[in-house]
Write a protein that holds these residues in place. Structure first.
Motif, mmCIF file in Angstrom:
data_model
loop_
_atom_site.group_PDB
_atom_site.id
_atom_site.type_symbol
_atom_site.label_atom_id
_atom_site.label_comp_id
_atom_site.label_asym_id
_atom_site.label_seq_id
_atom_site.Cartn_x
_atom_site.Cartn_y
_atom_site.Cartn_z
ATOM 1 N N VAL A 73 0.840 -1.208 0.000
ATOM 2 C CA VAL A 73 0.000 0.000 0.000
ATOM 3 C C VAL A 73 0.871 1.253 0.000
ATOM 4 O O VAL A 73 0.615 2.219 -0.751
ATOM 5 C CB VAL A 73 -0.949 -0.010 1.217
ATOM 6 C CG1 VAL A 73 -1.694 1.316 1.328
ATOM 7 C CG2 VAL A 73 -1.939 -1.167 1.121
ATOM 8 N N LEU A 74 1.914 1.255 0.819
ATOM 9 C CA LEU A 74 2.808 2.413 0.885
ATOM 10 C C LEU A 74 3.561 2.610 -0.436
ATOM 11 O O LEU A 74 3.741 3.747 -0.896
ATOM 12 C CB LEU A 74 3.797 2.240 2.037
ATOM 13 C CG LEU A 74 3.213 2.328 3.448
ATOM 14 C CD1 LEU A 74 4.246 1.881 4.484
ATOM 15 C CD2 LEU A 74 2.747 3.742 3.752
ATOM 16 N N THR A 75 4.005 1.515 -1.044
ATOM 17 C CA THR A 75 4.740 1.610 -2.310
ATOM 18 C C THR A 75 3.854 2.172 -3.417
ATOM 19 O O THR A 75 4.276 3.050 -4.187
ATOM 20 C CB THR A 75 5.280 0.230 -2.719
ATOM 21 O OG1 THR A 75 6.176 -0.239 -1.712
ATOM 22 C CG2 THR A 75 6.017 0.295 -4.044
ATOM 23 N N LEU A 76 2.630 1.678 -3.495
ATOM 24 C CA LEU A 76 1.708 2.195 -4.507
ATOM 25 C C LEU A 76 1.350 3.653 -4.228
ATOM 26 O O LEU A 76 1.176 4.450 -5.165
ATOM 27 C CB LEU A 76 0.447 1.325 -4.556
ATOM 28 C CG LEU A 76 0.659 -0.127 -4.995
ATOM 29 C CD1 LEU A 76 -0.651 -0.899 -4.955
ATOM 30 C CD2 LEU A 76 1.256 -0.186 -6.395
ATOM 31 N N SER A 77 1.250 4.012 -2.959
ATOM 32 C CA SER A 77 0.972 5.409 -2.603
ATOM 33 C C SER A 77 2.127 6.312 -3.014
ATOM 34 O O SER A 77 1.921 7.428 -3.507
ATOM 35 C CB SER A 77 0.716 5.531 -1.097
ATOM 36 O OG SER A 77 -0.392 4.756 -0.707
ATOM 37 N N TYR A 78 3.351 5.830 -2.812
ATOM 38 C CA TYR A 78 4.516 6.613 -3.222
ATOM 39 C C TYR A 78 4.548 6.791 -4.734
ATOM 40 O O TYR A 78 4.844 7.889 -5.237
ATOM 41 C CB TYR A 78 5.792 5.926 -2.740
ATOM 42 C CG TYR A 78 7.056 6.682 -3.086
ATOM 43 C CD1 TYR A 78 7.420 7.824 -2.375
ATOM 44 C CD2 TYR A 78 7.874 6.267 -4.133
ATOM 45 C CE1 TYR A 78 8.568 8.527 -2.699
ATOM 46 C CE2 TYR A 78 9.022 6.962 -4.452
ATOM 47 C CZ TYR A 78 9.368 8.096 -3.735
ATOM 48 O OH TYR A 78 10.502 8.786 -4.056
#
Length: 418
Positions: A73-78
């Motif tokens: 989730v964090l990677t896609l948000s970045y």
């Protein structure tokens, strides 16, 4: 200040022979768009397979899987944030020359830049914690490795907290600056602190990457495996070198003023963002590879051996029962069972296929072939980590050092003290 002034004034004057272009500037945004598209597709496929494998095949969903989901989730948000900061499609300033950037867009970038540096640090830390928790599940019986893992968790978490606090203090407006993101005092403070802070973060990331690689690799020589299988297990863990290489490249680019020119950073920073995206995405992919590779690719290898054996048997001359070789056995003349994929769809086909191959492996064990009980994800090498690691520890009446709890070496669960 006249609002129109911010929209018509470039951040820096154009060099001789150049003119500012606010409507259709030269852009290299497409480079990051391609990288994000490729990695997003790979992440979606590999992480989905990992979750499916852990939930439906091994039924051993654990803390490292939750961290993997959080890191995804964090990677896609970045990635989404980077798209927002790009000239196209987000209308930001990345990917174009600084003299093509109006001051009004630079104000918005200052806000996004702070979010970017904070988010990448949290994402990077979450991925490292996912690796460490995974290794904790594997190497929990080895006392010194367990302490090394806990020390690594404490180090990366502490650095992340300190980094985020200092970054916000340095690059967010103070009350005296009244929310002005281009106040001279803010720009000066952020330039003095954040640049060195981000560089320190890059160094720390590379060092911890090598540390995380060292944890499993230094235990492999002690396992009771053939040299070939030790090499195979090592190669699985060494895929993490790809993420380490991306982090090291990022650090080199930041330090090379010929590549990264701060006077035109909106253009020259593209390779920095490219390597940052590669580092976190490749790290996440490498975290899922041991699960997906073993449970899927390894089964194809087993099926291939079964098919080859069956073909050889079919090509051999038929023999009567009385002429059978004393070394032959009934199971050698039985055709392998192929999964009936016509009645299934989607992942249910894969699941049935894998279960059939698992049955084939069980039959091999029944014939007396040498092998270890699979533990967790590394079943492709027939390796039981806990059985192997137990041999490295002195017997202590069935208890793990420092826990005071009885340990079931055939269990897939770790003691509740985790």
């Amino acid at each position: 200040m006249d609002p129109g002034y911010l929209d018509t004034t470039p951040v820096r004057p154009p060099p001789p022979g150049q003119t500012s272009n606010f409507t259709n500037p030269e852009s290299r945004s497409y480079q990051l768009i391609i990288i994000i598209a490729v990695f997003t597709a790979l992440i979606a496929i590999l992480v989905s397979l990992r979750i499916y494998a852990r939930l439906r095949i091994t039924r051993s969903f654990g803390a490292d899987d939750w961290l993997c989901i959080a890191a995804t989730v964090l990677t896609l948000s970045y990635s989404a944030l980077i798209l927002k900061l790009l000239w196209r499609p987000g209308g930001g300033i990345l990917g174009i020359h600084l003299w093509d950037v109006p001051l009004s867009h630079f104000v918005e970038y200052q806000k996004g830049s702070l979010a970017d540096s904070v988010l990448i640090r949290i994402t990077n830390t979450t991925i490292k914690l996912a690796f460490l928790v995974f290794y904790l599940r594997l190497f929990y019986p080895v006392t010194h490795v367990r302490y090394m893992i806990w020390a690594g968790m404490a180090a990366v978490t502490t650095f992340c907290v300190v980094f985020v606090i200092l970054d916000i203090v340095a690059c967010a407006p103070w009350p005296s600056e009244q929310g002005n993101w281009i106040a001279p005092s803010l720009l000066d403070r952020c330039d003095r602190i954040a640049v060195d802070l981000i560089t320190a973060g890059a160094y720390f990331s590379v060092i911890t990457d090598f540390y995380i690689l060292f944890l499993p690799l230094h235990q492999i020589p002690k396992l009771g495996l053939s040299r070939k299988r030790k090499i195979g297990v090592s190669l699985i863990f060494l895929t993490g070198l790809l993420a380490t290489g991306a982090g090291l490249t990022n650090l080199i680019i930041r330090s090379n003023r010929k590549v990264f020119d701060s006077s035109d950073f909106t253009w020259t920073i593209v390779p920095v963002y490219a390597t940052s995206l590669a580092e976190i995405n490749v790290g996440l992919l490498c975290h899922s590879l041991p699960v997906v590779f073993v449970l899927f690719i390894g089964r194809f290898s087993s099926l291939g051996k079964s098919v080859s054996s069956w073909i050889r048997e079919r090509r051999s001359p038929p023999q009567s029962v009385g002429d059978s070789s004393p070394n032959s056995a009934p199971y050698d003349r039985v055709a392998p069972h192929f999964p009936d994929t016509q009645s299934d769809a989607g992942f249910s086909r894969i699941r049935k296929f894998i279960r059939d191959v698992y049955s084939s492996r069980i039959q091999s064990s029944a014939r007396g072939e040498t092998g270890f009980t699979a533990y967790e994800d590394l079943t492709s090498v027939d390796l039981s980590y806990h059985v192997q690691l137990k041999a490295l520890q002195p017997k202590q009446d069935g208890k793990v050092q420092g826990t005071g709890q009885a340990w079931d070496w055939n269990s897939r669960e770790v003691p509740s003290t985790m």
